[in-house]
Design a protein around this motif. Structure first.
Motif, PDB file in Angstrom:
ATOM      1  N   LYS A 270       0.905  -1.155   0.023  1.00 22.17           N
ATOM      2  CA  LYS A 270      -0.008  -0.055  -0.125  1.00 22.17           C
ATOM      3  C   LYS A 270       0.760   1.261  -0.007  1.00 22.17           C
ATOM      4  N   LYS A 271       1.892   1.493   0.833  1.00 29.53           N
ATOM      5  CA  LYS A 271       2.755   2.423   0.913  1.00 29.53           C
ATOM      6  C   LYS A 271       3.635   2.719  -0.299  1.00 29.53           C
ATOM      7  N   GLU A 272       3.871   1.535  -1.058  1.00 21.95           N
ATOM      8  CA  GLU A 272       4.523   1.557  -2.369  1.00 21.95           C
ATOM      9  C   GLU A 272       3.625   2.115  -3.524  1.00 21.95           C
ATOM     10  N   ALA A 273       2.382   1.792  -3.399  1.00 26.38           N
ATOM     11  CA  ALA A 273       1.303   2.507  -4.280  1.00 26.38           C
ATOM     12  C   ALA A 273       1.298   3.812  -4.095  1.00 26.38           C
ATOM     13  N   LEU A 274       1.098   4.232  -2.985  1.00 21.21           N
ATOM     14  CA  LEU A 274       0.934   5.595  -2.626  1.00 21.21           C
ATOM     15  C   LEU A 274       1.813   6.467  -3.023  1.00 21.21           C
ATOM     16  N   MET A 275       3.199   5.870  -2.745  1.00 28.76           N
ATOM     17  CA  MET A 275       4.349   6.561  -3.120  1.00 28.76           C
ATOM     18  C   MET A 275       4.214   7.002  -4.419  1.00 28.76           C
TER      19      MET A 275
END
Length: 301
Positions: free
Chosen positions: A117-122
Motif C-alpha cells: 500500500k505504501k509503495e502504491a501511494l508513493m
C-alpha cells in the motif's frame, strides 16, 4: 536543508535494484526535481523468493556488492541524503530480517521494508504532484517483478489503492495464483464501475519500454488497439529478436510479455480504451517522500 542539494533513492525490487540520484532546487515559488543519474542492476531476487521462499547466499552477495557500489556512486555525486526501500521479494523472503540487519552492519545502509500500500501511494503521489488540473479518472497500474500496485484516482485525489501478488517474475515462474488474478479482476471492476472514461496509467520499466516501442511521447495516449498490436508484435518475436530488433535488455525481453498482459487486463476490466506512460516510478516517489519528510532519509556518511 540547502536550497540546492542532491537526494538519492534505492529501490530493491523483485526484478532489479535501481539507484536514482536527483538534484533538488528550491526557490521562493517552486521546487525543481532534476534527474542526474539512474543505474539499474538486474539481480532478480524474486527468482529465489517466489520459488524457494528466501534469498540465496549467491544473490545476497550480489545485492551487497550492488549496494556498496551504489554508496560509492552517491558519495561521488555528493548526495546529501538517501533512502533505500525494498518491495515484494524482500517482503516475502523468510530471511529478509537477517539480510537487512547484515547489510546495515556491513555497509551502514538502512533498508525500509515498505508495504504494498505504501509503495502504491508513493508512486501515485508523484503523478499527482507532476500533473495539474486533472480532468479524467485514472487507474494507476505499477507492474513490478513480484507485485502490481493499483491506485484509482479521481478529481486529483487517490480514492482507493491495493497491492496484488501479480508480477512479471512471479508470472514467468508460473507461481501467480488463480485467486490473485480473480481478486485483481474483481477489485478493478468493483472500484471502476462508479467512474467513467478511465485512463489507465502504466508505470514501471516495462511500461517505459512499451512507450518506446509505440513511438509515442510521454503521457500521449496509446489506444487499447495499439497496445494489443504491440502485444502481438512482441509475442511473435523470438527472445533473440526482442533483444536485437526491439533493443531490449535480456532481463527485459522475457518479462515484457507478462507485463503487457497485466496492462491489457487492467484496461479491459476497467473498460478503458486509453493507456498513457508518464515515465515515473517508485524511486521518484521515494525522492519526493524524503524531500518532504527529512526524518525518513539517511544522511550519507
Amino acid at each position: 536543508m540547502k536550497n540546492i542539494h542532491k537526494l538519492a533513492a534505492i529501490d530493491i525490487g523483485s526484478n532489479a535494484v535501481r539507484l536514482l540520484i536527483t538534484s533538488i532546487r528550491i526557490n521562493k515559488t517552486d521546487t525543481i526535481f532534476k534527474k542526474i543519474s539512474l543505474v539499474r542492476v538486474p539481480l532478480r531476487l524474486g527468482e529465489d523468493v517466489f520459488s524457494k521462499g528466501k534469498i540465496s547466499e549467491k544473490k545476497l552477495k550480489k545485492l551487497q556488492k550492488t549496494l556498496k557500489a551504489f554508496k560509492i556512486l552517491m558519495q561521488m555525486h555528493e548526495v546529501y541524503m538517501f533512502k533505500v526501500v525494498a518491495t515484494s521479494a524482500m517482503r516475502e523472503a523468510k530471511n529478509s530480517t537477517k539480510i537487512i540487519e547484515d547489510i546495515f552492519k556491513k555497509l551502514n545502509i538502512k533498508i525500509d521494508l515498505i508495504s504494498g500500500k505504501k509503495e502504491a501511494l508513493m508512486i501515485a503521489n508523484v503523478f499527482l504532484n507532476n500533473m495539474e488540473n486533472l480532468t479524467n479518472n485514472y487507474l494507476y497500474v505499477d507492474v513490478g517483478g513480484g507485485s502490481t500496485e493499483l491506485n484509482l484516482i479521481s478529481k486529483n485525489k487517490i480514492v482507493n489503492t491495493k497491492s496484488f501478488k501479480i508480477g512479471t517474475v512471479r508470472t514467468l515462474n508460473n507461481i501467480t495464483k488463480d485467486i490473485s488474478w480473480h481478486n485483481f479482476k474483481k477489485w478493478i471492476e468493483n472500484n471502476s464501475k462508479l467512474y467513467k472514461n478511465i485512463v489507465v496509467i502504466g508505470s514501471g520499466g516495462n511500461a517505459n519500454k512499451i512507450l518506446k516501442i509505440s513511438k509515442k511521447n510521454i503521457n500521449e495516449v496509446i489506444s487499447i488497439n495499439e497496445l494489443e498490436e504491440i502485444n502481438s508484435l512482441v509475442k511473435s518475436m523470438s527472445f533473440k529478436d526482442r533483444i536485437f530488433k526491439l533493443q531490449l535488455n535480456a532481463d527485459r525481453a522475457d518479462v515484457i510479455i507478462p507485463a503487457i498482459n497485466i496492462y491489457l487486463n487492467s484496461l479491459k476490466y476497467s473498460k478503458s480504451k486509453s493507456f498513457i506512460v508518464p515515465r515515473i516510478g517508485l524511486a521518484d516517489g521515494v525522492i519526493r517522500h524524503i524531500h518532504l519528510n527529512n526524518n525518513e532519509g539517511q544522511l550519507l556518511r
